[in-house]
Design an enzyme around this catalytic site. Structure first.
Site, PDB file in Angstrom:
ATOM      1  N   GLY A   1      33.605  46.626  30.445  1.00 22.11           N
ATOM      2  CA  GLY A   1      34.064  45.251  30.637  1.00 22.11           C
ATOM      3  C   GLY A   1      34.225  44.965  32.122  1.00 22.11           C
ATOM      4  O   GLY A   1      33.659  45.652  32.967  1.00 22.11           O
ATOM      5  N   PHE A   2      35.048  43.964  32.448  1.00 23.17           N
ATOM      6  CA  PHE A   2      35.225  43.596  33.853  1.00 23.17           C
ATOM      7  C   PHE A   2      35.780  44.758  34.669  1.00 23.17           C
ATOM      8  O   PHE A   2      35.303  45.044  35.760  1.00 23.17           O
ATOM      9  CB  PHE A   2      36.155  42.385  33.959  1.00 23.17           C
ATOM     10  N   GLY A   3      36.789  45.455  34.101  1.00 16.74           N
ATOM     11  CA  GLY A   3      37.399  46.555  34.833  1.00 16.74           C
ATOM     12  C   GLY A   3      36.425  47.690  35.084  1.00 16.74           C
ATOM     13  O   GLY A   3      36.224  48.124  36.216  1.00 16.74           O
TER      14      GLY A   3
ATOM     15  N   ASP B   1      43.061  45.300  30.676  1.00 23.11           N
ATOM     16  CA  ASP B   1      44.009  44.945  29.609  1.00 23.11           C
ATOM     17  C   ASP B   1      44.810  46.130  29.102  1.00 23.11           C
ATOM     18  O   ASP B   1      45.863  45.955  28.486  1.00 23.11           O
ATOM     19  CB  ASP B   1      43.268  44.295  28.439  1.00 23.11           C
TER      20      ASP B   1
ATOM     21  N   GLU C   1      40.630  26.541  23.930  1.00 21.99           N
ATOM     22  CA  GLU C   1      39.216  26.262  24.163  1.00 21.99           C
ATOM     23  C   GLU C   1      38.454  26.173  22.843  1.00 21.99           C
ATOM     24  O   GLU C   1      37.603  25.298  22.660  1.00 21.99           O
ATOM     25  CB  GLU C   1      38.638  27.328  25.092  1.00 21.99           C
TER      26      GLU C   1
ATOM     27  N   VAL D   1      34.045  56.297  22.306  1.00 22.80           N
ATOM     28  CA  VAL D   1      35.052  57.274  22.739  1.00 22.80           C
ATOM     29  C   VAL D   1      36.183  57.299  21.719  1.00 22.80           C
ATOM     30  O   VAL D   1      36.779  56.266  21.409  1.00 22.80           O
ATOM     31  CB  VAL D   1      35.597  56.930  24.138  1.00 22.80           C
TER      32      VAL D   1
ATOM     33  N   ALA E   1      40.460  38.421  33.477  1.00 21.05           N
ATOM     34  CA  ALA E   1      39.306  39.078  34.105  1.00 21.05           C
ATOM     35  C   ALA E   1      39.604  39.416  35.566  1.00 21.05           C
ATOM     36  O   ALA E   1      39.337  40.534  36.018  1.00 21.05           O
ATOM     37  CB  ALA E   1      38.088  38.168  34.015  1.00 21.05           C
ATOM     38  N   GLN E   2      40.190  38.472  36.305  1.00 20.39           N
ATOM     39  CA  GLN E   2      40.448  38.697  37.730  1.00 20.39           C
ATOM     40  C   GLN E   2      41.254  39.960  37.972  1.00 20.39           C
ATOM     41  O   GLN E   2      40.935  40.764  38.835  1.00 20.39           O
ATOM     42  CB  GLN E   2      41.194  37.484  38.313  1.00 20.39           C
TER      43      GLN E   2
ATOM     44  N   GLY F   1      34.529  52.183  29.227  1.00 22.33           N
ATOM     45  CA  GLY F   1      34.563  50.744  29.035  1.00 22.33           C
ATOM     46  C   GLY F   1      33.702  50.015  30.050  1.00 22.33           C
ATOM     47  O   GLY F   1      33.806  50.268  31.251  1.00 22.33           O
TER      48      GLY F   1
END
Lengths: 477, 477
Positions: free
Chosen positions: A38-40, A356, A203, A104, A371-372, A36
């Protein structure tokens, strides 16, 4: 053809070019596979810069996406290129990392391998990659509470493609309404329903309201985009449940000021080509009365209510990546992997799970899927991998909360940062600064800032382009 | 539902909003229908600003595309939003124009109507729009010399979607090569063939060479993008046949300097999932020897030659829009409508044809299918419509040639402007200035200029994103 035997993928073909050395001599060093980008995953990879490991980052897409701004692509404020960067470009300088575009399909903890579908074979045939340590950061997708048949009528928002589908559906609704003279059909085309009152839903609703009220205002001759009806449906008693009460109320006020109808405590019971149906959540009648205008919102409909809408956007449930299932450990309700405080998977000391897909509680509270959290977990997992390599004891993860924010249309946002509640224009400026600051890649920052400056001054959205192979077919059925 | 009877579409529903007046009171004024929102159609519409007519502009897309820069989207330098603007946004200020997203299926000159497929009915069912005057500007599409089966292996470049397909195919080839360790398969994945030596083919080849040599250089660990093979195949004896000889030679030199293999006088005989086949055009052997390095390029292959390539891009033949066929007049070889000097269609005095669909000769030379010709024809057709309305004699069209240009990768271009030949860096700067200048919308200009500045300084292409629902499937078959 790909040969399924491990070396084909896992060991790089010898190559003499610049930077290859670190790889061709690195066979002895342990291999860390990150699933992955993403952010992680990205922050896990960065935390391993210069470490004596071979890192392989796998992702189904070739880009890292700045998800918090994805709704701006969906609502035609930003281009895909503004909020995404090729993963291998982001990591180009980190010689111990290789990035592979790979889907994957499963994890095989016993043999320490991840299985990937091979595009070369388009589905049939697959290859596998061996790992010494794995950091699982495959995230979550949007879920339809078991009603997968709703997806084709109510697209969700997780990838750039999702965003472009939403944009197309929304813009085509206005185009079609302009062609349409049957008043009922026209009303249906100018009705937009957003399901889900979390940050994404709020949003989206705010941005959609602005498009209708401002951006498209002078563009049509037969319809009045300002007359579009925008309805935000939330099953729970409040918008932004993760936010403190005052900000929730403020968010609702701001949305209603923009002309968005907010329906909290309303549970969607069906989505089809005609629109949506929902019923009030009776168990929650009480809560509804607490939240200021709740009563009004609940209003007459005591029974199931049908709303005819050509455009239904999904911002509700999420389901964790199915990869968790192949770990053979019990998962939580939404399929997340309950991790140890060290972020390890119980029973699999060399597999770490972040973002997540990771279920972790802190001080009795489950950590939110933001995200944090993912960034901090990713970096922490990598540091624990290095500790494990050195035979040191692993350290438990501790989340540092810098705050939460959400924007409501142009020049308005609500948030709590370092415990300080901010809202309105100040909030929006702060939100803008934070998001620019966290955007990957200097170039994107400049581009996005200039886009916003332009949009703010002119009310115009530059990228109102309808792309996609099926421009019109089936979108209104 | 759309009702097929004319008023439903042709006469606007009464509306009291700003700017509606001009329409609701305008029923008596003649209706000018413009088919196509390209250079020809857009400039026709603008030339009717303030005129006592009701203008309806129909296009299959909601955007006007700056075609000359489309190859930059295909090669990941620009975002779709940089080179396209919503047509109704471009014309928002012109109150006598209404823009409809509609797929025109045929023209019925006898009854003075255009037939449009109705998206609301997704194919079945259609509506029609009446006109007093029509300006036909539906342009041309790329053609495969009757081999439509080649299209799925060799995408062409006419729309934004085409460009995104090309980008995806190209970027995925590098990604797949990185995963691939079978040397033959890898070589095939790193071989790119561009068919067609006109401006589009030359610009694509140049940009592709730069991506491989510079942009992707540090991004991969197992392959060397620099080693990619880029072959430009042209059936005729020269590249850029419309350009004067010295510039053709200069263009070829510049391409070969970038490492592009140029094969002129080579006629493609087959395109399939494996790659392309071509044979030398023997009739033209003589010409080949004239053009400098032609002999070397023609080299050994006297017989049919096969080249294994995962990526084949089509920049060759064009075919005029099929709408010409419904006019009932004889068409030329590529389906264009031979127009009168006044741009009228013979036998249909109230139908004008402009742009790529229009076949017109000037001083014995056929006018080329370039933006400049389309723009000037579009404006001229509108002026003739107004003359006809006033009962004045129509005027013949006269093309003013400002010159032609093409870029060859970064910082190099060839062109002839006002009779002055320019090339190299000066040429490129001039090309840049011209294209920025002609871009629709100030915002786009700023965006594109900043993109270029960034790309020029860093060699980086920001928008290297692989989007599209089928990311991988079938692309390598």
């Amino acid at each position: 053809m790909l040969d399924p035997s491990e070396p084909r993928i896992a060991s790089p073909a010898p190559r003499q070019a610049r930077g290859a050395a670190s790889l061709s001599t690195g066979e002895s060093r342990p291999r860390v596979v990150i699933v992955g980008g993403g952010f992680g995953g990205l922050h896990a990879a960065r935390a391993l810069a210069g470490a004596p490991v071979r890192v392989t980052l796998l992702d189904r897409h070739n880009y890292h996406l700045f998800q918090p701004l994805l709704y701006q692509v969906a609502t035609a404020s930003l281009s895909p290129g503004d909020i995404a960067s090729a993963i291998r470009w982001v990591l180009r300088g980190q010689q111990n990392v290789e990035v592979l575009l790979a889907d994957v399909t499963a994890i095989d903890p016993e043999n320490r391998r991840v299985l990937v579908a091979s595009p070369a074979e388009a589905g049939h045939g697959s290859a596998s990659i061996a790992y010494d340590y794995m950091i699982l950061a495959s995230g979550a997708a949007h879920a339809y509470f078991g009603h997968t048949e709703w997806e084709k009528h109510a697209p969700g928002l997780k990838t750039l493609d999702d965003a472009l589908v939403m944009r197309r559906k929304m813009l085509l609704a206005f185009e079609e309404a302009e062609r349409q003279v049957n008043p009922d059909a026209q009303r249906r085309l100018l009705t937009f329903v957003i399901v889900g009152g979390g940050p994404t839903g709020v949003e989206l609703a705010g941005a959609l309201a602005e498009i209708a009220r401002h951006s498209l205002r002078h563009d049509f001759r037969r319809i009045r985009p300002e007359s579009a009806r925008i309805v935000l449906v939330e099953g729970g008693p409040h918008l932004l449940p993760a936010f403190p009460e005052p900000l929730r109320v403020e968010a609702r006020r701001a949305l209603e000021h923009l002309g968005v109808e907010v329906r909290t405590g309303s549970i969607v019971t069906n989505v089809d080509e005609q629109g949506v149906m929902w019923r009030p959540d009776l168990r929650r009648a009480r809560d509804r009365h607490e939240s200021g205008r709740g009563k009004a919102a609940a209003g007459p409909q005591a029974v199931e209510e049908r709303l005819y809408a050509a455009t239904v956007l999904w911002a509700a449930g999420v389901a964790a990546s199915p990869l968790g299932q192949s770990l053979g450990v019990p998962l939580d309700r939404v399929g997340r992997v309950p991790a140890l405080p060290t972020l390890q998977v119980p029973g699999h000391p060399n597999i770490f799970v972040v973002g997540d897909l990771c279920a972790l509680a802190q001080d009795g509270q489950p950590l939110p899927g933001v995200a944090q959290v993912a960034m901090q977990e990713g970096a922490h997992a990598s540091r624990n991998v290095l500790r494990a390599m050195r035979g040191e004891p692993l350290e438990p993860f501790r989340y540092r909360d810098y705050g939460i924010m959400a924007t409501i249309g142009r020049g308005s946002a609500v948030g709590e940062v370092y415990g300080v509640k901010i809202s309105g224009w100040t909030g929006w400026l702060f939100w803008l600064f934070l998001h620019i600051f966290w955007l990957i890649g200097f170039r994107n920052r400049v581009a996005v800032l200039s886009e916003w400056a332009w949009a703010y001054v002119t009310f115009q959205r530059r990228v109102r382009l309808i792309t996609g192979t099926d421009r019109t077919d089936g979108l209104f059925h």
